[in-house]
Design a protein around this motif. Structure first.
Motif, short mmCIF file in Angstrom:
data_model
loop_
_atom_site.label_atom_id
_atom_site.label_comp_id
_atom_site.label_asym_id
_atom_site.label_seq_id
_atom_site.Cartn_x
_atom_site.Cartn_y
_atom_site.Cartn_z
N ASP A 38 4.01 9.09 -4.23
CA ASP A 38 4.03 9.78 -5.52
C ASP A 38 5.34 9.57 -6.28
O ASP A 38 5.37 9.75 -7.50
CB ASP A 38 3.78 11.28 -5.33
N ALA A 39 6.42 9.22 -5.60
CA ALA A 39 7.71 9.03 -6.25
C ALA A 39 7.83 7.64 -6.89
O ALA A 39 8.77 7.38 -7.62
CB ALA A 39 8.84 9.23 -5.25
N ARG A 40 6.89 6.76 -6.61
CA ARG A 40 6.96 5.39 -7.13
C ARG A 40 5.93 5.18 -8.24
O ARG A 40 4.87 5.78 -8.25
CB ARG A 40 6.74 4.36 -6.03
N THR A 41 6.29 4.27 -9.12
CA THR A 41 5.38 3.81 -10.16
C THR A 41 5.02 2.37 -9.83
O THR A 41 5.91 1.56 -9.52
CB THR A 41 6.07 3.87 -11.54
N VAL A 42 3.76 2.06 -9.87
CA VAL A 42 3.29 0.70 -9.57
C VAL A 42 2.47 0.21 -10.76
O VAL A 42 1.58 0.91 -11.24
CB VAL A 42 2.43 0.68 -8.28
N GLY A 58 17.20 3.97 -11.91
CA GLY A 58 15.90 3.70 -11.31
C GLY A 58 16.00 2.47 -10.44
O GLY A 58 16.75 1.54 -10.76
N GLN A 59 15.28 2.45 -9.35
CA GLN A 59 15.33 1.29 -8.45
C GLN A 59 14.07 0.45 -8.60
O GLN A 59 12.96 0.95 -8.54
CB GLN A 59 15.48 1.73 -6.98
N LEU A 60 14.30 -0.83 -8.79
CA LEU A 60 13.23 -1.81 -8.80
C LEU A 60 12.99 -2.20 -7.35
O LEU A 60 13.84 -2.85 -6.72
CB LEU A 60 13.62 -3.02 -9.64
N HIS A 61 11.89 -1.76 -6.79
CA HIS A 61 11.60 -2.05 -5.39
C HIS A 61 10.96 -3.43 -5.22
O HIS A 61 11.17 -4.08 -4.20
CB HIS A 61 10.67 -0.98 -4.80
N GLN A 62 10.19 -3.86 -6.22
CA GLN A 62 9.50 -5.13 -6.04
C GLN A 62 8.96 -5.64 -7.37
O GLN A 62 8.40 -4.89 -8.16
CB GLN A 62 8.32 -4.93 -5.09
N ILE A 63 9.16 -6.90 -7.61
CA ILE A 63 8.35 -7.68 -8.55
C ILE A 63 7.82 -8.82 -7.71
O ILE A 63 8.57 -9.55 -7.08
CB ILE A 63 9.14 -8.22 -9.75
N MET A 77 8.52 0.56 -8.68
CA MET A 77 9.82 1.15 -8.96
C MET A 77 9.81 2.62 -8.62
O MET A 77 8.75 3.22 -8.45
CB MET A 77 10.21 0.96 -10.42
N GLY A 78 10.99 3.19 -8.51
CA GLY A 78 11.10 4.61 -8.23
C GLY A 78 12.55 5.03 -8.23
O GLY A 78 13.43 4.29 -8.68
N PRO A 79 12.82 6.21 -7.70
CA PRO A 79 14.20 6.67 -7.64
C PRO A 79 15.00 5.82 -6.66
O PRO A 79 14.43 5.19 -5.76
CB PRO A 79 14.08 8.12 -7.15
N PRO A 80 16.32 5.80 -6.81
CA PRO A 80 17.15 5.00 -5.91
C PRO A 80 17.05 5.51 -4.47
O PRO A 80 16.92 6.71 -4.22
CB PRO A 80 18.56 5.16 -6.47
N MET A 106 0.81 -1.20 0.00
CA MET A 106 0.00 0.00 0.00
C MET A 106 0.85 1.26 0.00
O MET A 106 0.54 2.22 -0.66
CB MET A 106 -0.94 -0.04 1.21
N ARG A 107 2.00 1.21 0.74
CA ARG A 107 2.89 2.38 0.76
C ARG A 107 3.36 2.71 -0.64
O ARG A 107 3.46 3.88 -1.00
CB ARG A 107 4.09 2.13 1.66
N ALA A 108 3.69 1.70 -1.44
CA ALA A 108 4.18 1.95 -2.80
C ALA A 108 3.12 2.64 -3.64
O ALA A 108 3.41 3.55 -4.40
CB ALA A 108 4.62 0.64 -3.45
N VAL A 109 1.88 2.23 -3.51
CA VAL A 109 0.79 2.81 -4.29
C VAL A 109 0.56 4.26 -3.88
O VAL A 109 0.27 5.11 -4.72
CB VAL A 109 -0.50 1.97 -4.13
N GLN A 110 0.70 4.56 -2.61
CA GLN A 110 0.43 5.91 -2.12
C GLN A 110 1.62 6.85 -2.26
O GLN A 110 1.48 8.04 -2.06
CB GLN A 110 0.00 5.85 -0.65
#
Length: 122
Positions: free
Chosen positions: A7-11, A40-45, A26-29, A1-5
């Motif tokens: 603004d610096a991340r794309t989900v 760009g940092q891949l936070h999760q797949i 994903m988002g900035p490093p 949920m944090r990733a969706v909320q």
């Protein structure tokens, strides 16, 4: 949920038959030693375990690469828990390599940072 909320991340979500079967964030490093104008940092797949082996993770990975290109970024980074050999093998198959950076993680195991430099065929 944090990733969706955030603004610096794309989900992005992978959907099959109206069901979410995978997610990419994903988002900035996060680390100060990385240049946000190039990386760009891949936070999760994450793919639902019952859907593993169907190419969903690879499709989400391809979407990540396209997002990097669209943002004119030249490389990606991610962190994988050192005990998660499945994730590390997935990323290695897609050209990611450990860059030597580690940070403490749960269970007395580190997170290993991996990097992928985009090339013409990445």
């Amino acid at each position: 949920m944090r990733a969706v909320q955030d603004d610096a991340r794309t989900v992005l979500c992978a959907v099959s038959d109206s069901e979410i079967v995978g997610i990419l964030a994903m988002g900035p490093p996060l680390e100060a030693d990385l240049d946000a104008s190039a990386v760009g940092q891949l936070h999760q797949i994450h793919v639902r375990p019952g859907r593993w082996g169907q190419g969903i993770g690879s499709q989400l990975h391809a979407a990540f690469l396209q997002l990097l290109r669209d943002a004119s970024l030249t490389s990606g980074v991610l962190e994988a828990w050192e005990r998660n050999s499945r994730a590390q093998a997935f990323y290695a198959r897609h050209g990611w390599k450990p860059d030597g950076h580690r940070r403490p993680g749960p269970g007395h195991a580190n997170y290993v940072r991996m990097q992928l430099v985009l090339g013409p065929s990445s």
